[in-house]
Design a protein around this motif. Sequence first.
Motif, PDB file in Angstrom:
ATOM      1  N   THR B  52      34.196 -24.680  31.576  1.00  0.00           N
ATOM      2  CA  THR B  52      33.179 -25.647  32.012  1.00  0.00           C
ATOM      3  C   THR B  52      32.267 -26.029  30.846  1.00  0.00           C
ATOM      4  N   PHE B  53      31.814 -25.031  30.130  1.00  0.00           N
ATOM      5  CA  PHE B  53      30.888 -25.350  29.036  1.00  0.00           C
ATOM      6  C   PHE B  53      31.607 -26.036  27.881  1.00  0.00           C
ATOM      7  N   GLU B  54      32.898 -25.748  27.750  1.00  0.00           N
ATOM      8  CA  GLU B  54      33.697 -26.442  26.736  1.00  0.00           C
ATOM      9  C   GLU B  54      33.741 -27.948  27.058  1.00  0.00           C
ATOM     10  N   LYS B  55      34.023 -28.251  28.306  1.00  0.00           N
ATOM     11  CA  LYS B  55      34.090 -29.661  28.721  1.00  0.00           C
ATOM     12  C   LYS B  55      32.723 -30.313  28.633  1.00  0.00           C
ATOM     13  N   ALA B  56      31.724 -29.563  29.034  1.00  0.00           N
ATOM     14  CA  ALA B  56      30.365 -30.109  28.998  1.00  0.00           C
ATOM     15  C   ALA B  56      29.956 -30.402  27.562  1.00  0.00           C
ATOM     16  N   PHE B  57      30.333 -29.546  26.648  1.00  0.00           N
ATOM     17  CA  PHE B  57      29.997 -29.758  25.245  1.00  0.00           C
ATOM     18  C   PHE B  57      30.646 -31.040  24.715  1.00  0.00           C
ATOM     19  N   ARG B  58      31.885 -31.263  25.128  1.00  0.00           N
ATOM     20  CA  ARG B  58      32.608 -32.454  24.635  1.00  0.00           C
ATOM     21  C   ARG B  58      32.025 -33.729  25.209  1.00  0.00           C
ATOM     22  N   SER B  59      31.511 -33.638  26.442  1.00  0.00           N
ATOM     23  CA  SER B  59      30.994 -34.867  27.058  1.00  0.00           C
ATOM     24  C   SER B  59      29.473 -34.857  27.165  1.00  0.00           C
ATOM     25  N   TRP B  60      28.823 -34.083  26.348  1.00  0.00           N
ATOM     26  CA  TRP B  60      27.364 -33.960  26.427  1.00  0.00           C
ATOM     27  C   TRP B  60      26.686 -35.302  26.173  1.00  0.00           C
ATOM     28  N   ARG B  61      27.266 -36.168  25.397  1.00  0.00           N
ATOM     29  CA  ARG B  61      26.644 -37.454  25.104  1.00  0.00           C
ATOM     30  C   ARG B  61      26.563 -38.337  26.357  1.00  0.00           C
ATOM     31  N   ARG B  62      27.435 -38.070  27.330  1.00  0.00           N
ATOM     32  CA  ARG B  62      27.442 -38.912  28.531  1.00  0.00           C
ATOM     33  C   ARG B  62      26.416 -38.438  29.555  1.00  0.00           C
ATOM     34  N   PHE B  63      25.803 -37.283  29.321  1.00  0.00           N
ATOM     35  CA  PHE B  63      24.826 -36.786  30.284  1.00  0.00           C
ATOM     36  C   PHE B  63      23.566 -37.633  30.201  1.00  0.00           C
ATOM     37  N   PRO B  65      19.827 -37.657  31.528  1.00  0.00           N
ATOM     38  CA  PRO B  65      18.817 -36.842  32.221  1.00  0.00           C
ATOM     39  C   PRO B  65      18.078 -37.607  33.321  1.00  0.00           C
ATOM     40  N   ARG B  66      18.128 -38.931  33.281  1.00  0.00           N
ATOM     41  CA  ARG B  66      17.435 -39.691  34.314  1.00  0.00           C
ATOM     42  C   ARG B  66      18.178 -39.636  35.650  1.00  0.00           C
ATOM     43  N   ARG B  67      19.459 -39.309  35.595  1.00  0.00           N
ATOM     44  CA  ARG B  67      20.256 -39.324  36.816  1.00  0.00           C
ATOM     45  C   ARG B  67      20.339 -37.966  37.489  1.00  0.00           C
ATOM     46  N   GLY B  68      19.899 -36.920  36.845  1.00  0.00           N
ATOM     47  CA  GLY B  68      19.963 -35.605  37.472  1.00  0.00           C
ATOM     48  C   GLY B  68      19.690 -34.534  36.447  1.00  0.00           C
ATOM     49  N   SER B  69      19.608 -33.299  36.957  1.00  0.00           N
ATOM     50  CA  SER B  69      19.287 -32.185  36.064  1.00  0.00           C
ATOM     51  C   SER B  69      20.562 -31.694  35.374  1.00  0.00           C
ATOM     52  N   PRO B  70      20.415 -30.998  34.255  1.00  0.00           N
ATOM     53  CA  PRO B  70      21.591 -30.420  33.594  1.00  0.00           C
ATOM     54  C   PRO B  70      22.353 -29.477  34.518  1.00  0.00           C
ATOM     55  N   ARG B  71      21.641 -28.752  35.366  1.00  0.00           N
ATOM     56  CA  ARG B  71      22.314 -27.799  36.249  1.00  0.00           C
ATOM     57  C   ARG B  71      23.253 -28.533  37.197  1.00  0.00           C
ATOM     58  N   THR B  72      22.769 -29.616  37.790  1.00  0.00           N
ATOM     59  CA  THR B  72      23.616 -30.386  38.716  1.00  0.00           C
ATOM     60  C   THR B  72      24.844 -30.917  37.989  1.00  0.00           C
ATOM     61  N   TRP B  73      24.608 -31.446  36.810  1.00  0.00           N
ATOM     62  CA  TRP B  73      25.712 -32.008  36.027  1.00  0.00           C
ATOM     63  C   TRP B  73      26.734 -30.935  35.681  1.00  0.00           C
ATOM     64  N   LEU B  74      26.261 -29.777  35.257  1.00  0.00           N
ATOM     65  CA  LEU B  74      27.175 -28.686  34.899  1.00  0.00           C
ATOM     66  C   LEU B  74      27.938 -28.197  36.121  1.00  0.00           C
ATOM     67  N   CYS B  75      27.270 -28.152  37.274  1.00  0.00           N
ATOM     68  CA  CYS B  75      27.944 -27.688  38.487  1.00  0.00           C
ATOM     69  C   CYS B  75      29.054 -28.647  38.898  1.00  0.00           C
ATOM     70  N   LYS B  76      28.847 -29.925  38.669  1.00  0.00           N
ATOM     71  CA  LYS B  76      29.910 -30.895  38.995  1.00  0.00           C
ATOM     72  C   LYS B  76      31.130 -30.648  38.126  1.00  0.00           C
ATOM     73  N   ILE B  77      30.879 -30.396  36.862  1.00  0.00           N
ATOM     74  CA  ILE B  77      31.996 -30.120  35.960  1.00  0.00           C
ATOM     75  C   ILE B  77      32.677 -28.822  36.368  1.00  0.00           C
ATOM     76  N   ALA B  78      31.859 -27.816  36.686  1.00  0.00           N
ATOM     77  CA  ALA B  78      32.420 -26.513  37.082  1.00  0.00           C
ATOM     78  C   ALA B  78      33.271 -26.664  38.330  1.00  0.00           C
ATOM     79  N   SER B  80      34.917 -29.293  39.345  1.00  0.00           N
ATOM     80  CA  SER B  80      36.167 -29.956  38.979  1.00  0.00           C
ATOM     81  C   SER B  80      37.131 -28.968  38.326  1.00  0.00           C
ATOM     82  N   VAL B  81      36.598 -28.156  37.445  1.00  0.00           N
ATOM     83  CA  VAL B  81      37.423 -27.141  36.772  1.00  0.00           C
ATOM     84  C   VAL B  81      37.974 -26.145  37.799  1.00  0.00           C
TER      85      VAL B  81
END
Lengths: 352, 176
Positions: B52-63, B65-78, B80-81
Amino acid sequence: MSANEMSVERLLRAHAPHAPESLRARVLAPKPAPVRRSFGLPPRRLALVALPAALGLAVTAAVVNGIVNPGNHPVAGQQNRATVAATTVPESLPLRGAPADSVGAGAGAAPATHGYNSKALATPSVTSSRLAHTDASLQIRVADTDALSSATSRATKIATSLGGYAKSVDYRTPKNGTGAAYIELRVPSQNVKTAISRLGDLGTIVSQELSVTDLQGKLETQSAQIAQLRRRVAALRAALADPALRDADRVLLQIRLAESKRALAQRVSARKGTVSAGATARISLVIGTEKAIAPVVHRGRLGRMLHSAIGFLALEAMIALYALIVISPLAIAAALIWFWRRRSVDRLLHAS
Amino acid sequence: MNAVSTSLDAPSLLGGRPAFAEVAAEQLDAVYRYLVYLTGDRAAAEDLTAETFEKAFRSWRRFDPRRGSPRTWLCKIARSVAIDWFRAETRRRRREETYARDVSLVEEFGDGLPGPLQEALHELSPAEREVVALRILLELDGPSAARVLGISQTACSTRLSRALRRLEERMDDVRE
């Protein structure tokens, strides 16, 4: 929330699992920065940018087409256009109301009293000794169905009086006093000028086209081939007359003679067709009432540009619609697959 | 470390994007807990957390912050994984013809969690466990949790209530 539920929550929170140190080290280890793409936009934003850009490009292309080709409508048919074969120029036709040396396409000029555009047709001159096939088409407007009926019968009589005939007549008067007749005439080539002139008197000329295809070159080629084949046939006959000819050679020569005669017959037939095509001109005549045939719209330069640009936009819309029709089954399939995958995820996660 | 406070869930007030390393350090436990509850397998949860963190690191530029918290974003990736993992697991079990997985119930879902609660959690479906993890452990609010799960807020609340009720019923049975 009940006290028991709160105790469950407290227990869950109090005993929440922690990431082991090995995992922590693995995740937080320094990593090289990912390769940066040239487009940093997410797909949704890219679509929001790409769509207006594509529309803008389509409109720009239409405007450019309108400026560059103001007289060209890529979708609708053209009016007042003269088409001349590349190899020759036809004899000029003294069209009704037009000076003999008029040139240029018809757009832009005000219509004459009878609705005929005096700048309509460019017909350069040609040497009359060359064989050529003439194709002409006229659209003529008449007042009502009575005039239509009269004009139709006069048209066929014009053709027969000039040594030609009406190949087909399609007469329609559906309703509301409108009607149209579609007539295919054949007249001898030497009388085509006279025929067009007389047909033009049947009503108001709305549009006309003329194309002349030179057949002289083709005729000369065919004649040369025929002459060569005749010489060959004569030579083969002379060779077969030799009494000292061996049987095997005789058979071979007879086969070649038969082939040459067959080829000669084909060339002669083709040449007859070419001569016939040059001897007879084709005239497609459409006679219609006011509502059946719309008058020619004469536009200024800006009008022509806009008309051409709108036509180009219409063409782009047709292409887009065609692409949509082709893509829509794929889009439906993709939507079904997405829906199925979502359902399968629900099944996976709800199985206990 | 107990569950972190909700202040970290709020989008950055300054609108800027925090550093990924900072976010990873803060949210590692939360993502791990979510994946433990979702998969019911600590070993798998570790691997999936790293992925999850590997994918998040690769797509960190697309995050954003106005659309949600990092936790929510990371949980979505998790999530999917984890879904990919579930699919792979299903295929593997089908191939190996095993329809029940032997899961060690000892300290599976939490460190020192009472046995009955452990068993009760095991009886929940992955979908019920994940909503418990998101709302209770990670303390995501209703809209954020619903966004991670891809369902409506009402459905999310219903699912959470049902899961907690089942846990409570199980605890009541044990007490009796």
